[in-house]
Design a protein around this motif. Structure first.
Motif, PDB file in Angstrom:
ATOM      1  N   VAL A 133       0.839  -1.299   0.165  1.00  0.00           N
ATOM      2  CA  VAL A 133       0.049   0.237  -0.119  1.00  0.00           C
ATOM      3  C   VAL A 133       0.566   1.216  -0.107  1.00  0.00           C
ATOM      4  O   VAL A 133       1.910   1.668   0.781  1.00  0.00           O
ATOM      5  N   ARG A 134       0.653   1.936  -1.309  1.00  0.00           N
ATOM      6  CA  ARG A 134       1.262   3.557  -1.214  1.00  0.00           C
ATOM      7  C   ARG A 134       0.740   4.362  -0.507  1.00  0.00           C
ATOM      8  O   ARG A 134      -0.504   4.496  -0.867  1.00  0.00           O
ATOM      9  N   LYS A 145      -1.936  -7.616  -3.824  1.00  0.00           N
ATOM     10  CA  LYS A 145      -2.736  -6.444  -3.625  1.00  0.00           C
ATOM     11  C   LYS A 145      -1.816  -4.863  -4.133  1.00  0.00           C
ATOM     12  O   LYS A 145      -0.997  -5.001  -3.095  1.00  0.00           O
ATOM     13  N   ALA A 146      -2.082  -4.412  -4.893  1.00  0.00           N
ATOM     14  CA  ALA A 146      -1.005  -3.083  -5.135  1.00  0.00           C
ATOM     15  C   ALA A 146      -2.281  -2.026  -4.819  1.00  0.00           C
ATOM     16  O   ALA A 146      -2.748  -1.511  -5.723  1.00  0.00           O
ATOM     17  N   VAL A 147      -1.994  -1.246  -3.776  1.00  0.00           N
ATOM     18  CA  VAL A 147      -2.874  -0.387  -3.056  1.00  0.00           C
ATOM     19  C   VAL A 147      -2.434   0.922  -3.891  1.00  0.00           C
ATOM     20  O   VAL A 147      -0.831   1.010  -2.366  1.00  0.00           O
ATOM     21  N   ILE A 148      -2.776   2.368  -4.185  1.00  0.00           N
ATOM     22  CA  ILE A 148      -2.632   3.463  -4.122  1.00  0.00           C
ATOM     23  C   ILE A 148      -3.531   3.867  -2.968  1.00  0.00           C
ATOM     24  O   ILE A 148      -4.836   4.305  -3.474  1.00  0.00           O
ATOM     25  N   ALA A 149      -3.024   4.649  -1.905  1.00  0.00           N
ATOM     26  CA  ALA A 149      -4.115   4.672  -1.063  1.00  0.00           C
ATOM     27  C   ALA A 149      -4.402   5.983  -0.337  1.00  0.00           C
ATOM     28  O   ALA A 149      -3.892   7.098  -1.569  1.00  0.00           O
ATOM     29  N   SER A 150      -5.052   6.448   0.175  1.00  0.00           N
ATOM     30  CA  SER A 150      -5.771   7.767   0.318  1.00  0.00           C
ATOM     31  C   SER A 150      -4.639   9.214   0.351  1.00  0.00           C
ATOM     32  O   SER A 150      -4.968   9.990   0.078  1.00  0.00           O
ATOM     33  N   SER A 175      -7.479   4.288  -4.231  1.00  0.00           N
ATOM     34  CA  SER A 175      -8.286   4.487  -3.651  1.00  0.00           C
ATOM     35  C   SER A 175      -9.048   6.125  -4.172  1.00  0.00           C
ATOM     36  O   SER A 175      -8.799   6.616  -4.830  1.00  0.00           O
ATOM     37  N   THR A 176     -10.818   6.070  -3.519  1.00  0.00           N
ATOM     38  CA  THR A 176     -11.566   7.371  -3.993  1.00  0.00           C
ATOM     39  C   THR A 176     -11.515   8.332  -3.807  1.00  0.00           C
ATOM     40  O   THR A 176     -11.620   9.248  -4.213  1.00  0.00           O
ATOM     41  N   ARG A 177     -10.624   7.994  -1.894  1.00  0.00           N
ATOM     42  CA  ARG A 177      -9.522   9.133  -1.535  1.00  0.00           C
ATOM     43  C   ARG A 177      -8.631   9.607  -1.762  1.00  0.00           C
ATOM     44  O   ARG A 177      -8.138  10.953  -1.397  1.00  0.00           O
ATOM     45  N   GLN A 223     -11.976   2.026  -5.905  1.00  0.00           N
ATOM     46  CA  GLN A 223     -12.530   1.250  -4.833  1.00  0.00           C
ATOM     47  C   GLN A 223     -12.090   2.507  -3.236  1.00  0.00           C
ATOM     48  O   GLN A 223     -11.063   3.074  -3.953  1.00  0.00           O
ATOM     49  N   ASP A 224     -13.455   2.003  -2.424  1.00  0.00           N
ATOM     50  CA  ASP A 224     -13.213   2.712  -1.103  1.00  0.00           C
ATOM     51  C   ASP A 224     -12.031   1.574  -0.176  1.00  0.00           C
ATOM     52  O   ASP A 224     -11.770   0.659  -0.134  1.00  0.00           O
ATOM     53  N   HIS A 225     -10.659   2.306  -0.612  1.00  0.00           N
ATOM     54  CA  HIS A 225      -9.698   0.868  -0.039  1.00  0.00           C
ATOM     55  C   HIS A 225      -9.703   0.554   1.659  1.00  0.00           C
ATOM     56  O   HIS A 225      -8.835  -0.488   1.638  1.00  0.00           O
ATOM     57  N   PHE A 226     -10.930   1.632   1.936  1.00  0.00           N
ATOM     58  CA  PHE A 226     -10.021   0.704   3.679  1.00  0.00           C
ATOM     59  C   PHE A 226     -10.834   0.471   4.038  1.00  0.00           C
ATOM     60  O   PHE A 226     -10.094  -1.119   4.708  1.00  0.00           O
TER      61      PHE A 226
END
Ligand code: IMP
Length: 426
Positions: A26-27, A60-65, A94-96, A199-202
């Motif tokens: 998660v970045r 999973k590779a997440v581009i976070a809030s 992330s939607t955020r 998507q909302d990654h939370f």
């Protein structure tokens, strides 16, 4: 996992390596000002937005809030990976996260020009629109990724945002050479590619925490580019320290079990700003050439200097770093004498932590410990057969930083890595 210097410490490779037992990378901050070069299966990959864990497959590779995202750039990155046969389905956007819009790039270049022409100093930004996008976020006029879900609304918000920015830019006596309708069309095309990933990654991250999975939170840039703790104003516009790994991802502080800092075996910096151990001689040139020290994102030559333990020590304390990964040790092979700064001197006073002012930084002198370099890193296979001089270099880093060295890297490939931390299952 974060950088302890000015970025470009080799975090991409270390993250890619440690991601082997993670379910998610998660970045937590930054945008396409970052760039990772990863050599994988004999092929070179350059990633800007997408966490390097994507190359591992299944993670999973997440581009976070806490990130800012240029949809046009991300679209290209996704398409390029797909073309090269990499499965992009584990990507989550992330939607955020906030959007970097085309006008932000224009503003970034203009702001640099204005700083210059008003008698100030340029920051030397990557001109990717990072500062203006984060400024809009703080000013509460930014657009978030989630707005892309409803195209009708996005169009309205985008055109209004464009109009506000246009008026501001024109009030500075500058013009805007951008067509809002044409850029909207490009954004619409990018949106089509991006939609499946948004998507909302939370809930995703929290469910993984609940299941006890290993999650790797990945920072971009480095500690001394942090907006609060870096060499302000020569910094980036986000917080790069461990504290922000929580707010930038939505993972609570008590759920973080290990904190890793990446240290390049010497120091580099791109862009303007103070650099106490900078080398302007043939040693600096040698580091630049043998270390391939040219920016992944902008191609600019990096400024090079000796390892600065005042920086690393400060980064370790600031982020509660327990584990260090030391990279690019091969570059120091055969250098003869090596120097490491253990403290600074200012008017006869010893400074062990990084000073708070760029003015003061211009007046300090580094105090150096001299060491001998090792001949080669070619035959390293176990911790036992490290060259004696290299072991001494590592011991000095541990002593001066107060953290343990848990991984060393001495070449770009995965094979040129040694894990020294027994507790970690690899
Ligand atoms: P910005 O992040 O583009 O606004 O640039 C601000 C400063 O951070 C400039 O000195 C850049 O060169 C530097 N910078 C931003 N991202 C990176 C990075 O990933 N590696 C190294 N320096 C960076």
């Amino acid at each position: 996992m974060l950088g302890t210097q000015w970025g470009d410490e080799g975090k991409g490779k270390v993250v890619d390596y440690l991601a082997s037992d993670a379910s998610m990378v998660v970045r937590f901050q930054g945008g396409n000002n970052a760039g990772h070069t990863i050599v994988f299966g004999g092929r070179k990959f350059k990633l800007h937005h997408i966490p390097s864990g994507i190359l591992r497959g299944g993670i999973k590779a997440v581009i976070a809030s806490g990130c800012v995202v240029d949809p046009l750039v991300l679209r290209k990155e996704i398409e390029e990976l797909k073309e090269r046969g990499i499965d992009t389905s584990p990507l989550v956007l992330s939607t955020r996260a906030h959007l970097i819009l085309p006008i932000h790039r224009v503003m970034d270049a203009q702001e640099e020009r204005l700083r210059d022409s008003s008698g100030g100093k340029r920051v030397g930004t990557t001109k990717r629109g990072i500062g203006p996008a984060y400024s809009d976020k703080a000013s509460r006029v930014g657009l978030r990724v989630g707005e892309l879900l409803d195209w009708e609304r996005f169009q309205r918000l985008y055109l209004r945002h464009f109009e506000i920015k246009r008026r501001v830019i024109e009030s500075y006596g500058e013009s805007v050479d951008l067509d809002p309708e044409a850029t909207l069309k490009e954004l619409r095309e990018a949106r089509e590619v991006l939609l499946p990933f948004i998507q909302d990654h939370f809930p995703l991250v929290q469910d993984a925490v609940k299941r006890g999975e290993n999650i790797l939170l990945e920072g971009a840039q480095g500690t001394f580019l942090d907006i609060d703790w870096g060499t302000y104003p020569f910094v980036t516009s986000s917080s790069t320290v461990a504290g922000n790994a929580c707010s930038g991802t939505g993972v609570g502080p008590k759920d973080i079990s290990e904190i890793w800092g990446v240290v390049k075996a010497y120091t580099t910096r791109v862009g303007e700003g103070p650099f106490v151990t900078e080398l302007h001689d043939e040693y600096g040139e040698r580091l630049r050439v043998s270390g391939g020290e040219f920016g992944t994102t902008t191609g600019r030559p990096r400024r090079c200097g000796w390892l600065d333990m005042v920086m690393v020590r400060t980064a370790v304390r600031l982020s509660s770093i327990e584990h260090l990964a030391i990279t690019k040790l091969d570059v120091l092979s055969g250098m003869g004498t090596l120097k490491v700064a253990d403290y600074y001197l200012h008017n006869g006073k010893k400074l062990y932590y990084y000073p708070d002012s760029t003015y003061l930084l211009e007046e300090v002198e580094p105090h150096y410990v001299e060491m001998s370099s090792w001949d080669s890193t070619e035959n390293i296979t176990t911790p036992e057969n490290l060259p004696r001089e290299l072991k001494e270099y590592l011991r000095l880093i541990e002593k001066e930083s107060g953290a343990r060295i848990s991984l060393i890297s001495y070449g770009p490939s995965r094979e040129e890595t040694l894990v020294l931390y027994e507790g970690r299952k690899m």
